[in-house]
Motif scaffolding. Structure first.
Motif, PDB file in Angstrom:
ATOM      1  N   LEU A  37       0.820  -1.210   0.000  1.00  0.00           N
ATOM      2  CA  LEU A  37       0.000   0.000   0.000  1.00  0.00           C
ATOM      3  C   LEU A  37       0.855   1.263   0.000  1.00  0.00           C
ATOM      4  CD1 LEU A  37      -2.879  -1.178   2.331  1.00  0.00           C
ATOM      5  CD2 LEU A  37      -3.154  -0.315   0.004  1.00  0.00           C
ATOM      6  N   ARG A  38       2.034   1.194   0.579  1.00  0.00           N
ATOM      7  CA  ARG A  38       2.932   2.352   0.534  1.00  0.00           C
ATOM      8  C   ARG A  38       3.341   2.653  -0.907  1.00  0.00           C
ATOM      9  NH1 ARG A  38       5.766   0.721   4.287  1.00  0.00           N
ATOM     10  NH2 ARG A  38       4.646   1.805   5.942  1.00  0.00           N
ATOM     11  N   ALA A  62       6.612  10.775   0.363  1.00  0.00           N
ATOM     12  CA  ALA A  62       7.348   9.575   0.766  1.00  0.00           C
ATOM     13  C   ALA A  62       6.399   8.436   1.109  1.00  0.00           C
ATOM     14  CB  ALA A  62       8.241   9.888   1.963  1.00  0.00           C
ATOM     15  N   ASP A  63       5.168   8.761   1.456  1.00  0.00           N
ATOM     16  CA  ASP A  63       4.159   7.756   1.779  1.00  0.00           C
ATOM     17  C   ASP A  63       3.388   7.313   0.534  1.00  0.00           C
ATOM     18  OD1 ASP A  63       2.742   6.148   3.691  1.00  0.00           O
ATOM     19  OD2 ASP A  63       1.076   7.579   3.637  1.00  0.00           O
ATOM     20  N   GLY A  64       3.776   7.815  -0.625  1.00  0.00           N
ATOM     21  CA  GLY A  64       3.130   7.401  -1.864  1.00  0.00           C
ATOM     22  C   GLY A  64       1.914   8.209  -2.265  1.00  0.00           C
ATOM     23  N   VAL A  65       1.698   9.343  -1.626  1.00  0.00           N
ATOM     24  CA  VAL A  65       0.582  10.217  -2.002  1.00  0.00           C
ATOM     25  C   VAL A  65       0.981  10.998  -3.256  1.00  0.00           C
ATOM     26  CG1 VAL A  65      -0.897  12.130  -1.290  1.00  0.00           C
ATOM     27  CG2 VAL A  65      -0.210  10.392   0.377  1.00  0.00           C
ATOM     28  N   VAL A  66       0.141  10.950  -4.279  1.00  0.00           N
ATOM     29  CA  VAL A  66       0.464  11.641  -5.533  1.00  0.00           C
ATOM     30  C   VAL A  66      -0.320  12.948  -5.676  1.00  0.00           C
ATOM     31  CG1 VAL A  66       1.138   9.525  -6.690  1.00  0.00           C
ATOM     32  CG2 VAL A  66      -1.257  10.288  -6.846  1.00  0.00           C
ATOM     33  N   TYR A  67      -1.441  13.061  -4.952  1.00  0.00           N
ATOM     34  CA  TYR A  67      -2.192  14.319  -4.929  1.00  0.00           C
ATOM     35  C   TYR A  67      -2.759  14.494  -3.530  1.00  0.00           C
ATOM     36  CZ  TYR A  67      -5.555  18.022  -5.697  1.00  0.00           C
ATOM     37  OH  TYR A  67      -6.235  19.209  -5.596  1.00  0.00           O
ATOM     38  N   ALA A  68      -2.593  15.686  -2.986  1.00  0.00           N
ATOM     39  CA  ALA A  68      -3.108  15.970  -1.636  1.00  0.00           C
ATOM     40  C   ALA A  68      -3.684  17.369  -1.590  1.00  0.00           C
ATOM     41  CB  ALA A  68      -1.995  15.841  -0.598  1.00  0.00           C
ATOM     42  N   ALA A  89       9.767  15.535  -6.081  1.00  0.00           N
ATOM     43  CA  ALA A  89       9.885  15.117  -7.478  1.00  0.00           C
ATOM     44  C   ALA A  89      11.326  14.748  -7.820  1.00  0.00           C
ATOM     45  CB  ALA A  89       9.380  16.227  -8.398  1.00  0.00           C
ATOM     46  N   ALA A  90      12.268  15.551  -7.312  1.00  0.00           N
ATOM     47  CA  ALA A  90      13.689  15.273  -7.569  1.00  0.00           C
ATOM     48  C   ALA A  90      14.114  13.937  -6.960  1.00  0.00           C
ATOM     49  CB  ALA A  90      14.547  16.405  -7.018  1.00  0.00           C
ATOM     50  N   ALA A  91      13.437  13.535  -5.871  1.00  0.00           N
ATOM     51  CA  ALA A  91      13.745  12.265  -5.207  1.00  0.00           C
ATOM     52  C   ALA A  91      12.962  11.095  -5.799  1.00  0.00           C
ATOM     53  CB  ALA A  91      13.449  12.376  -3.715  1.00  0.00           C
ATOM     54  N   GLY A  92      12.177  11.368  -6.860  1.00  0.00           N
ATOM     55  CA  GLY A  92      11.435  10.301  -7.519  1.00  0.00           C
ATOM     56  C   GLY A  92      10.060  10.043  -6.962  1.00  0.00           C
ATOM     57  N   HIS A  93       9.522  11.006  -6.165  1.00  0.00           N
ATOM     58  CA  HIS A  93       8.186  10.851  -5.583  1.00  0.00           C
ATOM     59  C   HIS A  93       7.339  12.070  -5.918  1.00  0.00           C
ATOM     60  CE1 HIS A  93       9.535   7.392  -3.285  1.00  0.00           C
ATOM     61  NE2 HIS A  93      10.538   8.101  -2.809  1.00  0.00           N
ATOM     62  N   PRO A  94       6.946  12.237  -7.184  1.00  0.00           N
ATOM     63  CA  PRO A  94       6.194  13.451  -7.544  1.00  0.00           C
ATOM     64  C   PRO A  94       4.859  13.537  -6.812  1.00  0.00           C
ATOM     65  CG  PRO A  94       6.228  11.879  -9.362  1.00  0.00           C
ATOM     66  CD  PRO A  94       7.180  11.361  -8.344  1.00  0.00           C
ATOM     67  N   ILE A  95       4.534  14.737  -6.375  1.00  0.00           N
ATOM     68  CA  ILE A  95       3.269  14.993  -5.679  1.00  0.00           C
ATOM     69  C   ILE A  95       2.756  16.367  -6.083  1.00  0.00           C
ATOM     70  CG2 ILE A  95       4.445  15.972  -3.632  1.00  0.00           C
ATOM     71  CD1 ILE A  95       2.162  14.797  -1.918  1.00  0.00           C
ATOM     72  N   VAL A 126      -1.437   7.875   5.418  1.00  0.00           N
ATOM     73  CA  VAL A 126      -2.446   7.382   4.475  1.00  0.00           C
ATOM     74  C   VAL A 126      -2.294   5.867   4.327  1.00  0.00           C
ATOM     75  CG1 VAL A 126      -3.466   7.662   2.200  1.00  0.00           C
ATOM     76  CG2 VAL A 126      -2.336   9.597   3.269  1.00  0.00           C
ATOM     77  N   THR A 127      -1.053   5.397   4.270  1.00  0.00           N
ATOM     78  CA  THR A 127      -0.801   3.956   4.162  1.00  0.00           C
ATOM     79  C   THR A 127      -1.368   3.198   5.352  1.00  0.00           C
ATOM     80  OG1 THR A 127       1.172   4.197   2.780  1.00  0.00           O
ATOM     81  CG2 THR A 127       1.013   2.204   4.114  1.00  0.00           C
ATOM     82  N   SER A 128      -1.120   3.686   6.561  1.00  0.00           N
ATOM     83  CA  SER A 128      -1.589   2.955   7.745  1.00  0.00           C
ATOM     84  C   SER A 128      -3.115   2.961   7.812  1.00  0.00           C
ATOM     85  CB  SER A 128      -0.993   3.540   9.028  1.00  0.00           C
ATOM     86  OG  SER A 128      -1.628   4.748   9.403  1.00  0.00           O
ATOM     87  N   GLU A 129      -3.727   4.069   7.410  1.00  0.00           N
ATOM     88  CA  GLU A 129      -5.191   4.141   7.448  1.00  0.00           C
ATOM     89  C   GLU A 129      -5.802   3.134   6.476  1.00  0.00           C
ATOM     90  OE1 GLU A 129      -8.315   6.438   9.476  1.00  0.00           O
ATOM     91  OE2 GLU A 129      -6.260   5.871   9.843  1.00  0.00           O
ATOM     92  N   LEU A 130      -5.269   3.089   5.264  1.00  0.00           N
ATOM     93  CA  LEU A 130      -5.748   2.120   4.276  1.00  0.00           C
ATOM     94  C   LEU A 130      -5.500   0.693   4.752  1.00  0.00           C
ATOM     95  CD1 LEU A 130      -4.602   3.850   0.977  1.00  0.00           C
ATOM     96  CD2 LEU A 130      -6.952   3.188   1.495  1.00  0.00           C
TER      97      LEU A 130
END
Length: 357
Positions: free
Chosen positions: A11-12, A98-104, A137-143, A304-308
């Motif tokens: 899920l992460r 870092a938690d995998g959220v792409v839009y917040a 984004a520079a770290a590979g986790h665009p949001i 978000v990961t833990s909630e899911l």
């Protein structure tokens, strides 16, 4: 390809969408300590990050509204400088990415930052989110992070906050919210603010159906013309396990009004005794527009990961359920259609296809 196990690690990696998260409820404990030192704030109940994080969770978990609200007194106290607001917003974007959220969409009441004008507070948030998003984004986790501005129901600055929503709508502010006590402070108490939003065509989500019942939800829809309901979970009062829906529930279902559900937070504030007793699954199965959210990551000790992960484990959800609430959140986001379509086609669906098999 077999599906990945539906656990925290998988899920992460899943692309996630978050609509209800409070900036002043999501600080890193280490940051609270450092900002307190910089600002000369002496009121913290612990002087070490792990102990402080534990204190926030336990105080918020105490069942005492007084202790719960005290937790925000500390976080808001250490945000009383534009640099502090900017730092907290930057770290929020980084932590969510870092938690995998792409839009917040992250919300805050700028009027609580009393040491600065509203404009300064808003610009510090926007700068922080933008910087954090660039680094992520520079770290590979665009949001992508949108800003929601809250007016406090019990205060009288609704018009000023609505003006800021309109002023900064092209700079990253995506909508208006009403937060604070539902009882006694109806969402049409200051009609000039709602009229201003209406004239500008500005988005709004309204806290309703958290501490108060379906009457509060009806008032948010009729009085403030809410497009989404912050929490909205008390709609379940009119959703029996068997039998017909009540009138407000039927309307919310028919109109597919998005519900920004935050189960762990609801358990913490005593709305429901446990995650197993929480109606998130019942509402999801009944076809309501359910989205899953964190509310206050520091106070609830969640991501978000833990909630899911917890909801899926408790209610027997599969990948299809997780993808459904994620796509529902994207559908409900205050985004332009082109960006929504891009995220759906290029990020969310390929991300779930890689995990769900």
């Amino acid at each position: 390809m077999p599906a990945a196990p539906l656990d925290a690690d998988s899920l992460r990696r899943a692309p996630k969408v978050l609509l209800h998260d409070h900036l002043d409820g999501g600080l890193r404990p280490q940051t609270v300590l450092e900002l307190a030192g910089e600002l000369g704030y002496r009121g913290l109940p612990a002087d070490e990050p792990e102990a402080l994080g534990r204190w926030f969770r336990e105080a918020a978990d105490s069942g005492s509204l007084e202790r719960y609200l005290l937790t925000f007194a500390h976080t808001v106290a250490v945000m009383q400088h534009p640099d502090a607001v900017q730092r907290v917003a930057r770290e929020c974007a980084l932590d969510l990415a870092a938690d995998g959220v792409v839009y917040a969409e992250v919300r805050m009441a700028p009027e609580l930052l009393t040491a600065m004008p509203l404009e300064t507070a808003v610009e510090a948030m926007l700068d922080g989110y933008a910087q954090g998003s660039r680094e992520a984004a520079a770290a590979g986790h665009p949001i992508v992070v949108g800003t929601l501005l809250c007016a406090m129901r019990q205060a009288d600055r609704w018009v000023e906050v609505a003006e800021q929503v309109v002023r900064y709508r092209d700079a990253g502010v995506v909508g208006f919210d009403l937060a604070g006590p539902e009882d006694g402070f109806p969402p049409d108490r200051i009609p000039e603010a709602i009229a201003l939003l209406d004239r500008a065509g500005a988005h709004r989500t309204i806290h309703a159906g958290e501490a108060a019942g379906t009457g509060s939800i009806r008032a948010a829809l009729d009085g403030a013309r809410a497009e989404r309901l912050g929490h909205g979970v008390r709609i379940a009062d009119e959703v029996p396990v068997e039998g017909a829906l009540g009138p407000v529930a039927q309307r919310v279902l028919d109109e597919q009004v998005p519900l920004e559900v935050a189960p762990s937070s609801n358990v913490q504030t005593g709305a429901y005794p446990s995650l197993a007793a929480h109606p998130v699954d019942r509402l999801h199965r009944a076809g309501f527009a359910v989205t899953l959210n964190t509310d206050n990551r520091l106070m609830s000790g969640v991501s978000v990961t833990s909630e899911l992960t917890d909801v899926a484990a408790t209610h027997g959800w599969g990948w299809a359920d997780v993808q459904a609430v994620t796509e529902q959140a994207l559908t409900s986001a205050f985004l332009d259609d082109a960006e929504r379509a891009r995220l759906l086609a290029d990020v969310v669906r390929p991300g779930f296809a890689a995990l769900a098999g």
